[in-house]
Design a protein around this motif. Structure first.
Motif, short mmCIF file in Angstrom:
data_model
loop_
_atom_site.label_atom_id
_atom_site.label_comp_id
_atom_site.label_asym_id
_atom_site.label_seq_id
_atom_site.Cartn_x
_atom_site.Cartn_y
_atom_site.Cartn_z
N ILE A 55 0.86 -1.19 0.00
CA ILE A 55 0.00 0.00 0.00
C ILE A 55 0.89 1.23 0.00
N ILE A 56 0.59 2.16 -0.90
CA ILE A 56 1.23 3.48 -0.90
C ILE A 56 0.15 4.44 -0.43
N LEU A 57 0.38 5.09 0.70
CA LEU A 57 -0.65 5.84 1.41
C LEU A 57 -0.21 7.29 1.62
N ASP A 58 -1.02 8.22 1.16
CA ASP A 58 -0.74 9.63 1.39
C ASP A 58 -0.97 9.95 2.86
N LEU A 59 -0.17 10.87 3.36
CA LEU A 59 -0.30 11.28 4.76
C LEU A 59 -1.54 12.12 4.99
N ASN A 60 -1.84 13.03 4.08
CA ASN A 60 -2.96 13.95 4.24
C ASN A 60 -4.09 13.59 3.28
N LEU A 61 -5.14 13.04 3.83
CA LEU A 61 -6.30 12.62 3.03
C LEU A 61 -7.52 13.44 3.43
N GLY A 62 -7.49 14.71 3.14
CA GLY A 62 -8.60 15.57 3.53
C GLY A 62 -8.72 15.63 5.04
N ASN A 63 -9.82 15.13 5.57
CA ASN A 63 -10.04 15.14 7.01
C ASN A 63 -9.43 13.96 7.73
N ARG A 67 -1.50 8.50 8.98
CA ARG A 67 -0.87 7.78 10.09
C ARG A 67 -1.91 6.99 10.88
N ASP A 68 -3.10 7.56 11.06
CA ASP A 68 -4.16 6.83 11.77
C ASP A 68 -4.61 5.62 10.96
N ILE A 69 -4.74 5.81 9.65
CA ILE A 69 -5.12 4.70 8.78
C ILE A 69 -4.04 3.62 8.82
N CYS A 70 -2.79 4.03 8.75
CA CYS A 70 -1.67 3.09 8.83
C CYS A 70 -1.73 2.30 10.13
N ARG A 93 9.95 12.85 9.07
CA ARG A 93 10.05 11.79 10.07
C ARG A 93 11.11 12.05 11.13
N LEU A 94 11.94 13.05 10.91
CA LEU A 94 12.98 13.35 11.89
C LEU A 94 12.51 14.38 12.92
N TYR A 95 11.40 15.03 12.67
CA TYR A 95 10.90 16.05 13.58
C TYR A 95 10.31 15.37 14.81
N PRO A 96 10.81 15.65 16.01
CA PRO A 96 10.44 14.87 17.19
C PRO A 96 8.97 14.99 17.60
N ASN A 97 8.28 16.04 17.24
CA ASN A 97 6.88 16.19 17.65
C ASN A 97 5.90 15.63 16.63
N THR A 98 6.40 15.11 15.54
CA THR A 98 5.52 14.54 14.53
C THR A 98 4.94 13.23 15.05
N LYS A 99 3.67 13.07 14.88
CA LYS A 99 3.00 11.85 15.31
C LYS A 99 3.60 10.66 14.56
N LYS A 100 3.93 9.63 15.27
CA LYS A 100 4.55 8.45 14.68
C LYS A 100 3.47 7.47 14.20
N CYS A 101 3.86 6.60 13.31
CA CYS A 101 3.01 5.48 12.93
C CYS A 101 3.91 4.32 12.58
#
Length: 131
Positions: A55-63, A67-70, A93-101
C-alpha cells in the motif's frame, strides 16, 4: 520489476486524482497491477476484501490522517502483514513532535522515480522473505 509470476498488486491511496493517475501510469509501466482509492474512509474493508501486496498511502487525506489509517491497518490481524509506504509533501520523520506510525517506509514528495521503484522493490522483497 516484480519478477516471474503474477503481477504484484499495489494499492495507492491519495485524495489528489492527478497523483493517482500518475502513480497508475508509472506503476503499470513497471508491471504492477494498480488499484486506487481517493479517500481513506473505506480502506480497511477494501483491503480485507482485495488484499494488495503493498500500500502506498498519502499522509494527508482531507479530514483523515494517513498515520491513523496506517495504525489501523497495522493493528488489524488481517492486514498487518501488508507493507505500507507513506508519502507526503509535509511529513518530516525526523521532527520529534511529529506523530509516529508503524509504516514500513516513508517517501517525501516530490520523489525520484528510481527512489519509488527501489522502495517498492525493497518492501516487496522484505515481505516475501517474512512469509
Amino acid at each position: 520489476m516484480n519478477g516471474i509470476g503474477r503481477a504484484k498488486r499495489i494499492l495507492v491511496v491519495d485524495d489528489d486524482h492527478d497523483i493517482l493517475d500518475l502513480m497508475t501510469i508509472i506503476l503499470t509501466q513497471e508491471g504492477f497491477e494498480v488499484e486506487v482509492l481517493d479517500n481513506g474512509y473505506t480502506i480497511i474493508d477494501y483491503v480485507i476484501g482485495n488484499v494488495p501486496d503493498l500500500i502506498i498511502l498519502d499522509l494527508n487525506l482531507g479530514n483523515l490522517d494517513g498515520r491513523d489509517i496506517c495504525d489501523d491497518l497495522k493493528s488489524n490481524v488481517d492486514t498487518q502483514h501488508i507493507p505500507i509506504v507513506i508519502f507526503s509533501a509535509t511529513y518530516d520523520r525526523l521532527y520529534p513532535n511529529t506523530k509516529k506510525c508503524d509504516a514500513d517506509a516513508f517517501l517525501s514528495k516530490p520523489f525520484e522515480l528510481q527512489q519509488l521503484k527501489d522502495e517498492i522493490n525493497g518492501q516487496l522483497t522484505k515481505s516475501a522473505l517474512n512469509q
